[in-house]
Design a protein around this motif. Structure first.
Motif, PDB file in Angstrom:
ATOM      1  N   PHE A 185      -3.523 -10.324   6.722  1.00  0.00           N
ATOM      2  CA  PHE A 185      -4.496 -11.108   6.846  1.00  0.00           C
ATOM      3  C   PHE A 185      -5.676 -10.570   7.983  1.00  0.00           C
ATOM      4  CE2 PHE A 185      -2.384 -14.524   4.586  1.00  0.00           C
ATOM      5  CZ  PHE A 185      -3.062 -14.928   3.664  1.00  0.00           C
ATOM      6  N   ASP A 186      -7.228 -10.103   8.051  1.00  0.00           N
ATOM      7  CA  ASP A 186      -7.769 -10.178   8.673  1.00  0.00           C
ATOM      8  C   ASP A 186      -6.929 -10.891  10.455  1.00  0.00           C
ATOM      9  OD1 ASP A 186      -9.104  -8.560   7.294  1.00  0.00           O
ATOM     10  OD2 ASP A 186     -10.604  -9.129   7.315  1.00  0.00           O
ATOM     11  N   GLU A 209      -9.048 -12.493  12.016  1.00  0.00           N
ATOM     12  CA  GLU A 209     -10.500 -13.700  12.105  1.00  0.00           C
ATOM     13  C   GLU A 209      -9.844 -14.413  10.952  1.00  0.00           C
ATOM     14  OE1 GLU A 209     -13.894 -12.028   9.089  1.00  0.00           O
ATOM     15  OE2 GLU A 209     -14.265 -11.684  12.018  1.00  0.00           O
ATOM     16  N   GLU A 210      -9.115 -14.542  10.427  1.00  0.00           N
ATOM     17  CA  GLU A 210      -8.730 -15.885   9.338  1.00  0.00           C
ATOM     18  C   GLU A 210      -7.857 -16.644   9.903  1.00  0.00           C
ATOM     19  OE1 GLU A 210      -9.181 -14.304   5.250  1.00  0.00           O
ATOM     20  OE2 GLU A 210      -8.346 -12.244   6.229  1.00  0.00           O
ATOM     21  N   TYR A 236      -3.710 -18.042  -0.143  1.00  0.00           N
ATOM     22  CA  TYR A 236      -3.644 -18.222   0.777  1.00  0.00           C
ATOM     23  C   TYR A 236      -1.953 -18.779   0.631  1.00  0.00           C
ATOM     24  CZ  TYR A 236      -7.895 -17.320   3.263  1.00  0.00           C
ATOM     25  OH  TYR A 236      -9.202 -16.905   3.601  1.00  0.00           O
TER      26      TYR A 236
END
Length: 371
Positions: A334-335, A337-338, A358
Motif C-alpha cells: 500500500f501507499d 498515505e493509505e 484491503y
C-alpha cells in the motif's frame, strides 16, 4: 587451505579499480594495465569460466584529455570527465579482448537499475544473455548521468551486487592493495591476512581509505562491505592486486580469500536484502516482531503502530521494533498515505469499512527478508 573456490569457479565477476588502471592522479589509462587484466580474463575463459568485468576508471581516464591533474570535486566536472573517459575505457577493453578473439560489450548501470525490481530483472536478463553468447560484459556505473554513485558510491559494492545479479561463484576485487592487512599496510609490522573464514573475525581491524593514486572513491572499508554482501549470499570473494592477480587466480595463497558463509540464496531475497533502498519504515508492536522473527509470517496492519516516510505500493520499506531496531525489509502493498487509516485494524474489519481490496497483508512473507 584449499582454494577450490577460486580455481573451480565457473562464473567469475572481476572488479578492477581506478588506481590499478591509471598511474598517478591525472594520468591517462595505462594500456599495459588494461592488457594485464584482459590477459587474466582470457586465462579464465580458456579454462571454461564465464567472466564479467566491473571496471572503474572512466572519471580517471577522462582527466588528462580535459587538462585536469586531479579528480575534480564538483559533480558536473566529474560527470564530464566520466563522459569523456568512458569511451576511452571501453575502446581499450574491446581492442585487447579482440586479440584473444573475445567479444566485449559495454553495460552502464546506475543504482536505480539495481534498486528497482523491474530494472533489476532487465539487467539480469541482458547480462545472462551476453554470458550465454560468450561475451565479456564490461560493466561500470553510469557516472555521466548518475549522481548518487559519484557522491557516495563505489564499484566495490556494485561488483558485489552484480555477482548476486548473475549468481556468480566468485567475486574478485583487483586493487592497488594486494591483500587485507591486520593494520594499515604502511604501518610497520602490518601482516597480510590470506584467509577470512567469517567477516566477524575482522571486525576489530582498522581499515584504510581510498587508494594511494588519488583517483578512486573506494577503500578497504568498501571492499570488506563487498565481501560481507557476497559471502553472505554464498559467493566467495578474492582480494588481490593486478600484479598478483593471475597467480592468485591460479590457486596461489596470495591475496585474501573471504570464504562464502552460506549456500547460495534465492536471488529475490538477496536483492531485497542488499540491493533495495528502503523508502520508508513501518513500526511494529511486540507481537508482530515476534511473529515475523519466529514464525515467518506476513505483516498485517493490526501489528503496525506507525508509518514513517513517503512511499508507494511496491517500494521497499524497513520493518522495525518500537525501539527502532530494524528486523526486516519488505515490499509494501500500500501507499504510505493509505496506511495510517489501517493501523491496528484486522483485515476483515478493513474489508468491511474500506473495501475488499484491503483484506490483504501490508507485506507478504514472500516479499520479506530478515536482516
Amino acid at each position: 587451505m584449499s582454494r577450490d573456490a577460486v580455481t573451480k569457479a565457473k562464473r567469475v565477476v572481476i572488479k578492477i579499480g581506478s588506481s590499478s588502471l591509471t598511474g598517478a592522479a591525472g594520468s591517462a589509462l595505462d594500456d599495459s594495465s588494461v592488457e594485464k587484466i584482459v590477459s587474466v580474463v582470457a586465462d579464465l575463459k580458456s579454462r571454461g569460466a564465464e567472466v564479467l568485468v566491473v571496471s572503474s576508471g572512466a572519471i580517471a581516464a577522462g582527466l588528462a584529455p580535459l587538462g585536469l591533474t586531479t579528480r575534480p570535486k564538483d559533480l558536473a566536472t566529474q560527470q564530464a570527465a566520466a563522459s569523456v573517459g568512458q569511451g576511452l575505457l571501453i575502446a581499450r577493453y574491446t581492442e585487447h579482448l579482440a586479440r584473444h578473439k573475445i567479444t566485449a560489450s559495454q553495460v552502464l548501470l546506475t543504482t536505480e537499475d539495481i534498486i528497482r525490481r523491474s530494472h533489476y530483472q532487465n539487467a539480469q536478463r541482458t547480462l545472462t544473455k551476453l554470458i550465454s553468447l560468450g561475451v565479456v560484459p564490461i560493466i561500470n556505473e553510469n557516472d555521466s548521468v548518475g549522481t548518487q554513485e559519484i557522491r557516495f558510491g563505489d564499484n566495490d559494492r556494485l561488483a558485489a551486487l552484480v555477482a548476486l545479479l548473475v549468481n556468480a561463484d566468485l567475486l574478485v576485487l583487483v586493487s592497488d592493495i594486494d591483500a587485507l592487512y591486520d593494520a594499515p599496510p604502511t604501518q610497520a609490522g602490518a601482516k597480510a591476512i590470506h584467509e577470512v573464514m567469517k567477516i566477524s573475525d575482522i571486525d576489530s581491524l582498522t581499515l584504510g581509505g581510498a587508494g594511494s593514486a588519488g583517483v578512486g572513491s573506494g577503500g578497504m572499508v568498501t571492499k570488506v562491505e563487498a565481501a560481507r554482501i557476497s559471502t553472505s549470499a554464498g559467493i566467495a570473494m578474492l582480494l588481490t592486486s593486478l600484479k598478483e592477480s593471475a597467480q592468485t587466480l591460479s590457486g596461489s595463497s596470495l591475496g585474501t580469500l573471504f570464504h562464502a558463509q552460506a549456500n547460495k540464496s534465492n536471488s529475490r531475497m538477496l536483492w531485497l536484502a542488499h540491493a533495495s533502498t528502503p523508502r520508508g519504515r513501518l513500526i511494529l508492536d511486540a507481537g508482530a516482531v515476534t511473529a515475523i522473527l519466529e514464525r515467518g509470517v506476513s505483516l498485517l496492519p493490526a501489528g503496525v503502530t506507525a508509518v514513517q516516510g513517503e512511499f508507494i505500493s511496491g517500494d521497499a520499506v524497513e520493518l522495525a521494533s518500537a525501539d527502532g531496531k530494524v528486523i526486516a525489509r519488505g515490499l509494501v502493498a500500500f501507499d504510505s498515505e493509505e496506511i495510517p487509516a489501517m493501523l491496528g485494524r484486522s483485515t476483515k474489519e478493513l474489508a468491511q469499512s474500506l473495501g475488499p481490496e484491503y483484506e490483504r497483508e501490508l507485506v507478504h512473507r514472500d516479499d520479506l527478508v530478515l536482516l
